[in-house]
Design a protein around this motif. Structure first.
Motif, PDB file in Angstrom:
ATOM      1  N   UNK A  82      20.357  50.584 -18.493  1.00 55.83           N
ATOM      2  CA  UNK A  82      20.157  50.991 -19.889  1.00 55.83           C
ATOM      3  C   UNK A  82      21.346  50.558 -20.746  1.00 55.83           C
ATOM      4  N   UNK A  83      21.079  50.354 -22.010  1.00 58.21           N
ATOM      5  CA  UNK A  83      22.134  49.899 -22.918  1.00 58.21           C
ATOM      6  C   UNK A  83      23.233  50.951 -23.011  1.00 58.21           C
ATOM      7  N   UNK A  84      24.486  50.557 -22.866  1.00 61.46           N
ATOM      8  CA  UNK A  84      25.587  51.535 -22.922  1.00 61.46           C
ATOM      9  C   UNK A  84      25.738  52.128 -24.312  1.00 61.46           C
ATOM     10  N   UNK A  85      25.990  53.444 -24.340  1.00 61.82           N
ATOM     11  CA  UNK A  85      26.234  54.117 -25.606  1.00 61.82           C
ATOM     12  C   UNK A  85      24.999  54.408 -26.430  1.00 61.82           C
ATOM     13  N   UNK A  86      23.830  54.034 -25.919  1.00 61.22           N
ATOM     14  CA  UNK A  86      22.578  54.260 -26.643  1.00 61.22           C
ATOM     15  C   UNK A  86      21.819  55.405 -25.965  1.00 61.22           C
ATOM     16  N   UNK A  87      21.232  56.279 -26.773  1.00 62.43           N
ATOM     17  CA  UNK A  87      20.476  57.400 -26.216  1.00 62.43           C
ATOM     18  C   UNK A  87      19.326  56.890 -25.354  1.00 62.43           C
ATOM     19  N   UNK A  88      19.167  57.531 -24.234  1.00 59.63           N
ATOM     20  CA  UNK A  88      18.095  57.188 -23.306  1.00 59.63           C
ATOM     21  C   UNK A  88      16.763  57.651 -23.902  1.00 59.63           C
ATOM     22  N   UNK A  89      15.816  56.745 -24.043  1.00 63.28           N
ATOM     23  CA  UNK A  89      14.497  57.099 -24.553  1.00 63.28           C
ATOM     24  C   UNK A  89      13.657  57.611 -23.385  1.00 63.28           C
ATOM     25  N   UNK A  90      13.331  58.914 -23.430  1.00 67.89           N
ATOM     26  CA  UNK A  90      12.639  59.565 -22.319  1.00 67.89           C
ATOM     27  C   UNK A  90      11.190  59.821 -22.717  1.00 67.89           C
ATOM     28  N   UNK A  91      10.257  59.191 -22.019  1.00 66.86           N
ATOM     29  CA  UNK A  91       8.832  59.354 -22.319  1.00 66.86           C
ATOM     30  C   UNK A  91       8.316  60.647 -21.697  1.00 66.86           C
ATOM     31  N   UNK A  92       7.544  61.390 -22.459  1.00 67.28           N
ATOM     32  CA  UNK A  92       6.948  62.637 -21.987  1.00 67.28           C
ATOM     33  C   UNK A  92       5.575  62.789 -22.626  1.00 67.28           C
ATOM     34  N   UNK A  93       4.602  63.348 -21.919  1.00 68.36           N
ATOM     35  CA  UNK A  93       3.244  63.448 -22.466  1.00 68.36           C
ATOM     36  C   UNK A  93       3.084  64.440 -23.604  1.00 68.36           C
ATOM     37  N   UNK A  94       4.100  65.212 -23.896  1.00 69.12           N
ATOM     38  CA  UNK A  94       4.039  66.164 -25.000  1.00 69.12           C
ATOM     39  C   UNK A  94       5.242  67.076 -24.943  1.00 69.12           C
ATOM     40  N   UNK A  95       5.672  67.569 -26.086  1.00 68.95           N
ATOM     41  CA  UNK A  95       6.848  68.431 -26.098  1.00 68.95           C
ATOM     42  C   UNK A  95       6.665  69.644 -25.205  1.00 68.95           C
ATOM     43  N   UNK A  96       5.433  70.156 -25.144  1.00 69.83           N
ATOM     44  CA  UNK A  96       5.169  71.366 -24.363  1.00 69.83           C
ATOM     45  C   UNK A  96       4.967  71.088 -22.881  1.00 69.83           C
ATOM     46  N   UNK A  97       4.926  69.825 -22.468  1.00 70.97           N
ATOM     47  CA  UNK A  97       4.691  69.467 -21.073  1.00 70.97           C
ATOM     48  C   UNK A  97       5.920  69.766 -20.234  1.00 70.97           C
ATOM     49  N   UNK A  98       5.723  70.110 -18.957  1.00 71.60           N
ATOM     50  CA  UNK A  98       6.893  70.396 -18.112  1.00 71.60           C
ATOM     51  C   UNK A  98       7.812  69.200 -17.936  1.00 71.60           C
ATOM     52  N   UNK A  99       7.286  67.972 -18.077  1.00 67.86           N
ATOM     53  CA  UNK A  99       8.119  66.780 -17.928  1.00 67.86           C
ATOM     54  C   UNK A  99       9.229  66.696 -18.969  1.00 67.86           C
ATOM     55  N   UNK A 100       9.065  67.412 -20.085  1.00 68.74           N
ATOM     56  CA  UNK A 100      10.098  67.411 -21.119  1.00 68.74           C
ATOM     57  C   UNK A 100      11.388  68.034 -20.619  1.00 68.74           C
ATOM     58  N   UNK A 101      11.303  68.784 -19.530  1.00 72.13           N
ATOM     59  CA  UNK A 101      12.513  69.371 -18.946  1.00 72.13           C
ATOM     60  C   UNK A 101      13.506  68.303 -18.526  1.00 72.13           C
ATOM     61  N   UNK A 102      13.070  67.065 -18.329  1.00 71.66           N
ATOM     62  CA  UNK A 102      14.004  65.985 -18.008  1.00 71.66           C
ATOM     63  C   UNK A 102      15.045  65.823 -19.113  1.00 71.66           C
ATOM     64  N   UNK A 103      14.633  66.046 -20.359  1.00 66.69           N
ATOM     65  CA  UNK A 103      15.572  65.925 -21.481  1.00 66.69           C
ATOM     66  C   UNK A 103      16.569  67.078 -21.452  1.00 66.69           C
TER      67      UNK A 103
ATOM     68  N   UNK B 213      17.592  68.485 -18.757  1.00 67.27           N
ATOM     69  CA  UNK B 213      18.523  68.121 -17.682  1.00 67.27           C
ATOM     70  C   UNK B 213      19.586  67.147 -18.191  1.00 67.27           C
ATOM     71  N   UNK B 214      19.170  66.158 -18.947  1.00 65.62           N
ATOM     72  CA  UNK B 214      20.124  65.186 -19.491  1.00 65.62           C
ATOM     73  C   UNK B 214      21.071  65.843 -20.488  1.00 65.62           C
ATOM     74  N   UNK B 215      20.543  66.780 -21.284  1.00 65.52           N
ATOM     75  CA  UNK B 215      21.408  67.522 -22.210  1.00 65.52           C
ATOM     76  C   UNK B 215      22.497  68.274 -21.442  1.00 65.52           C
ATOM     77  N   UNK B 216      22.103  68.903 -20.339  1.00 62.78           N
ATOM     78  CA  UNK B 216      23.066  69.666 -19.548  1.00 62.78           C
ATOM     79  C   UNK B 216      24.130  68.754 -18.925  1.00 62.78           C
ATOM     80  N   UNK B 217      23.756  67.498 -18.688  1.00 62.59           N
ATOM     81  CA  UNK B 217      24.702  66.534 -18.125  1.00 62.59           C
ATOM     82  C   UNK B 217      25.497  65.807 -19.205  1.00 62.59           C
TER      83      UNK B 217
END
Length: 326
Positions: free
Chosen positions: A136-157, A159-163
């Protein structure tokens, strides 16, 4: 003597009324109903039918084990009906679905149940992990695809926030296709053969969701889990993250109502263990990993996040995506 017998009979009647007396109440029933999400032609429902047949065979006495589809695929209707109508008599079980677990976490007004009070019997899980582009491009926010804000997959974001890794949500009904086309840099994938999927997409697996007992996923033993990157994480945030990621991993969690007699619970749990061993002996290759009573209870503990953890996730979701439950 007659007075003593009368007192004894009254005690038995009172005990029966309270559900405390009589071994028959706790005996394995001759018929049982497993309620799960529809539709009946879905692969998930066919898996539940197989599970029901396996439990029925493994019970210590002949039991007519019926599986019934109720409501839609998210499982909220099935869970609500189970919570309000199921009697703790050993005849009623629920296949708790990942959508129903997520609905409770995000504060969906339809969710009228407390999954933490039920008694876990067995279940099925699958690996879940964040797949990222190799460079991924350095210094650029990672674009994380998710099927919807309410979907459990959004938890990946989350996780990244916590890191401390910058990330931007990309809402799309097809996260993997968005990743493959270059419209996204990462997405949370779940299912079998994740390592092979990552290679096919020229991606790396950044981290995996923790199993119910903690540690690494046995199907992804080389992939770290989030606490390995940062040991000290806020308790509410970590519990919220684990709840959402557990929903990503879950196929179904089979539970009995609270207050089901102990001997009936034990019989179903032994049957689940026997069915799991039977599948292993036959060398059944499934996309779903069968889990027994102990691990099922641990997964249930992840899904049944505290009120504080749920509130944290809802607040974070609103701040991060603007989404709020109706």
């Amino acid at each position: 003597m007659r007075d003593a017998l009368a007192v004894s009979r009254r005690g038995l009647l009172v005990g029966a009324a309270l559900g405390l007396a009589g071994p028959a109440r706790g005996a394995v029933p001759d018929a049982a109903l497993l309620v799960g999400p529809g539709p009946e032609d879905a692969a998930s429902f066919r898996w539940l039918q197989r599970l029901g047949a396996g439990l029925g065979r493994a019970l210590p006495q002949a039991t007519a084990f019926r599986v019934q589809a109720v409501g839609g695929a998210d499982g909220v209707t099935a869970a609500n009906r189970f919570a309000t109508e199921a009697e703790p008599d050993g005849r009623s079980l629920l296949a708790f679905a990942p959508g129903a677990a997520q609905a409770r976490l995000i504060g969906d007004g339809r969710a009228k149940y407390d999954c933490g009070t039920w008694l876990a019997v067995c279940g099925g899980t699958q690996p879940a992990a964040l797949l990222v582009r190799r460079q991924p491009a350095p210094g650029v926010a990672l674009r994380v695809a998710t099927p919807g804000a309410e979907a459990p997959e959004t938890a990946a974001i989350l996780a990244l926030d916590l890191l401390g890794r910058p990330a931007t949500p990309v809402l799309t009904p097809t996260p993997e296709a968005a990743f493959a086309s270059g419209a996204a840099d990462a997405f949370l994938a779940s299912g079998p053969a994740l390592a092979a999927r990552a290679r096919a997409l020229d991606a790396e697996i950044a981290f995996a969701a923790e199993p119910g007992g903690g540690g690494r996923d046995p199907l992804l033993p080389e992939v770290p889990v989030l606490p390995e990157f940062r040991a000290e994480l806020p308790a509410a945030a970590l519990a919220a993250l684990r709840a959402a990621l557990a929903a990503c991993r879950l196929r179904a969690l089979v539970v009995l109502p609270a207050l089901t007699p102990a001997d009936a619970v034990s019989a179903f749990r032994r049957a689940a263990q026997h069915w799991q061993e039977e599948e292993a002996r036959e060398g059944a290759v499934e996309a779903v990993r069968l889990i027994g009573p102990t691990e099922s209870a641990r997964v249930q503990a992840q899904l049944a996040a505290s009120a504080e953890a749920c509130a944290h996730y809802r607040d974070w979701l609103h701040r991060r995506t603007g989404w709020r439950a109706a």
